[in-house]
Design an enzyme around this catalytic site. Structure first.
Site, PDB file in Angstrom:
ATOM      1  CE1 TYR A 553      -7.147  -9.828  -5.713  1.00  0.00           C
ATOM      2  CE2 TYR A 553      -6.200 -12.019  -5.441  1.00  0.00           C
ATOM      3  CZ  TYR A 553      -6.058 -10.683  -5.763  1.00  0.00           C
ATOM      4  OH  TYR A 553      -4.845 -10.202  -6.140  1.00  0.00           O
ATOM      5  CE  LYS A 557      -5.945  -9.120  -9.307  1.00  0.00           C
ATOM      6  NZ  LYS A 557      -5.217  -8.082 -10.068  1.00  0.00           N
TER       7      LYS A 557
END
Ligand code: ZN
Length: 656
Positions: A553, A557
């Site tokens: 994640y 990102k």
């Protein structure tokens, strides 16, 4: 045309005003009779006043109400005797007439009565119905229209030449009606305008309208002028950048962003490619009141400058004959006929473009039928001008107030079916933008039931699906001005040494690559945005402050963050701003159930309340907080800001 009267339905409406409401709704239901606030109805009642005296009251449709959805309070009560005295005056200016109508309303807060109120008052019958029926307009706007109308109806109708609605028309009818009316008269035809029917009974008055219109339809059918086919033409592939370019030019001419709706269905495209389109489309509107929404005629092709010059000429030629000085409206077209795009409607709101599309759909029928009778004869420019620049019509437009922040603009939001994405869609809709919501969840299609929203189920990792979704957005609204990159996934927690390759790839595919696809598909559109393109990236606190177990994640990102920063560098020359929001601990999303929250709180030895507010400001961060920031970043507050990264997290200690 069939009567829609149904006794069981009618029984749900009580009293003469109730039945007036019911019959009005029946008229409104048939778009071949009235469109968008067009047409009006009335009933004359005897009522006792506070002193016990009987008075004759006219209940007439108020402006701002649509016949299809009218309620009893949509009718304005006025003293009939007084109205009839007005129609007998030698002279009354339209502003004076409006003043008399407003000051004689018998119910505080009632809407402004129709500008055709005096016509309703002078007719002797209890119920009066007025429409702008397509079939009647085709005949009265064909060669020898008046003779045709008299041939069809004989003394069953009174025939009135074209006079602009208002006092002059009412005064003319007041003199003419008694001269022409006989025992057999059931209606009145206003040439190039519409039809009236009347009776003592609501059903009879309504059904007389249906009968009069049916007679016109039969007349057209007998002359092979009812269903006029257009040669079928294959649609060209939709070129969204050309549509967005056209919208940009029209917005520039209008001095404000406009939406653009394109329709290349066979009927519209066939008409746009009609060999005689340059003649038949340039005559004027089917009935005068369309002009305030459509302008007198559509633009042919895409020459916005040429259209504006011709519009200026039309204004100057007609304004000099006006009684009072007129101010020219913007010279931008509201409609275009283009051999490739088909039909385009331009407006400040999605509702406006839809209305224009529907008005023109009926106008095409009216024109083709009149052509089949020998030639479409539109109203003269000076008549159209009188309506377009009529103070009463201009007042309606002025009343609409100052437009919302993003009126005429389009926002595309990814991952809009829930959480932050849904809150963003709401924040942009609230600020007047048309919103396109994309999401893998099919519920996206019906997320909001309103004309300024388009939802499309779409797998954003599929390049073809993204292209089709952006095409659909441009076809409906004309471009993409603001882009909110929100869609993302939060994979399950895995330590770096255990990361599953498939999970890693899917995090990169959704959180990075899909955003790249959407940005690439929208770049040319953002560049054409009338006020400049804006992109908001929903990042994460994990970019500046990653967390253990969230490598996929955090890395994805962070990659998105770099992508946005480089795009900010490259796209600044195209007038596109790109800013990023780093939210944290937004728990009102589908991801976080109460159970998950409770177990997390327990793991940190915190109460649920403490866990939710575990930030410097000890405040809860909601989807709405993030969405409001996203919308404001697209507005004037951030006009001079690009490549900014703004946290919406209540304050994170390790980032201070
Ligand atoms: Zn009318």
């Amino acid at each position: 045309m069939k009567s829609l009267w149904n006794d069981a339905e009618a029984a749900q409406f009580s009293g003469p005003l109730g039945l007036r409401v019911y019959a009005s709704r029946l008229l409104g239901r048939d778009k071949a009779l009235v469109l968008h606030g067009g047409g009006n109805t009335s009933v004359k009642l005897r009522e006792k006043n506070l002193f016990g005296e009987e008075e004759e009251i006219l209940y007439v449709k108020g402006s701002g109400w649509d016949l299809e959805t009218i309620e009893p309070q949509g009718f304005t009560p006025l003293p009939l005797g007084y109205l009839r005295r007005l129609t007998a005056l030698e002279k009354l200016s339209d502003p004076q007439m409006v003043n008399e109508l407003a000051t004689h309303s018998l119910r505080a807060g009632a809407p402004a009565p129709s500008v055709e109120t005096l016509l309703h008052a002078l007719l002797p019958h209890k119920y009066v119905d007025h429409t702008h029926a397509d079939a009647v307009l085709s005949i009265s706007n064909a060669p020898d229209g008046e003779k045709r109308v008299r041939d069809i109806y004989g003394d069953r109708v009174v025939v009135i030449p074209y006079i602009m609605a208002g006092f002059d028309l009412a005064a003319y009818c007041a003199r003419e009606y008694p001269k022409q009316a006989t025992q057999r008269t059931v209606g009145m035809m206003l040439l190039s305008h519409g039809a009236f029917s009347f009776a003592e009974d609501p059903r009879e008055s309504y059904e007389r309208m249906i009968e009069l219109v049916t007679m016109a339809e039969k007349y057209l059918t007998a002359r092979k002028a009812w269903s006029v086919a257009l040669p079928s033409v294959p649609a060209a592939a939709f070129k969204r950048e050309e549509a967005a370019q056209l919208r940009r030019e029209v917005s520039k001419a209008a001095g404000t962003p406009m939406l653009c709706l394109c329709n290349d269905s066979p009927r519209f495209l066939g008409f746009a490619r009609h060999p005689e389109v340059a003649r038949i489309s340039q005559g004027g509107p089917a009935t005068p009141d369309h002009v305030i929404r459509t302008k007198p005629r559509p633009m042919l092709g895409r020459d916005t400058g040429g259209f504006g010059a011709a519009y200026r000429e039309y204004f100057e030629a007609n304004a000099k004959h006006a009684k009072e000085p007129k101010t020219m409206l913007d010279p931008a077209p509201r409609m275009a006929l283009d051999p490739e795009l088909g039909f385009a409607a331009f407006g400040r709101s999605a509702k406006d473009t839809r209305i224009i599309e529907e008005l023109y759909e009926h106008t095409i029928d009216v024109i083709l039928r009149a052509e089949a009778l020998g030639g479409w004869r539109a109203l003269k420019d000076r008549h159209t001008f009188d309506i377009e620049y009529w103070d009463l019509e201009q007042a309606k437009l002025r009343k609409s107030g100052s437009p919302p922040l993003f009126a005429g603009e389009i926002a595309l939001v990814t991952g809009a079916a829930s959480g932050i994405g849904k809150a963003c869609a709401e924040a942009f809709l609230k600020r007047g933008a048309a919103v396109v919501g994309l999401d893998r969840n099919p519920a996206i299609a019906d997320l909001f039931k309103r004309q300024d929203y388009l939802g499309a189920a779409c797998d954003l990792t599929d390049a073809g699906a993204v292209q089709s979704a952006v095409d659909a957005a441009v076809k409906r609204f004309g471009g993409v001005d603001m882009l909110v990159l929100n869609a993302g996934i939060f994979p399950s927690s895995q330590a770096v040494k255990d990361i599953d390759a498939g999970m890693w790839k899917s995090a990169m595919a959704v959180n990075v690559e899909a955003n790249l696809l959407v940005m690439q598909a929208c770049h040319a559109l953002l560049k054409l945005a009338p006020r400049g393109g804006r992109v908001v990236v929903i990042g994460s606190k994990n970019v500046p402050a990653p967390g253990m177990g969230a490598a996929a994640y955090s890395a994805s990102k962070a990659a998105l963050n770099q992508l946005a920063r480089v795009a900010a560098l490259e796209w600044a020359k195209d007038g596109i701003r790109i800013n990023t929001i780093h939210p944290n601990a937004v728990y009102d999303t589908a991801l976080w159930t109460e159970e998950v929250l409770a177990s997390r709180a327990k793991a940190y030895n915190l109460t649920l309340e403490q866990y939710k507010k575990n930030n410097l400001l000890k405040t809860e961060v909601s989807s709405k907080d993030v969405a409001e920031m996203a919308a404001e970043m697209c507005g004037p507050l951030f006009a001079k800001t690009t490549a900014a990264q703004v946290p919406v997290d209540g304050g994170t200690e390790k980032l201070v």
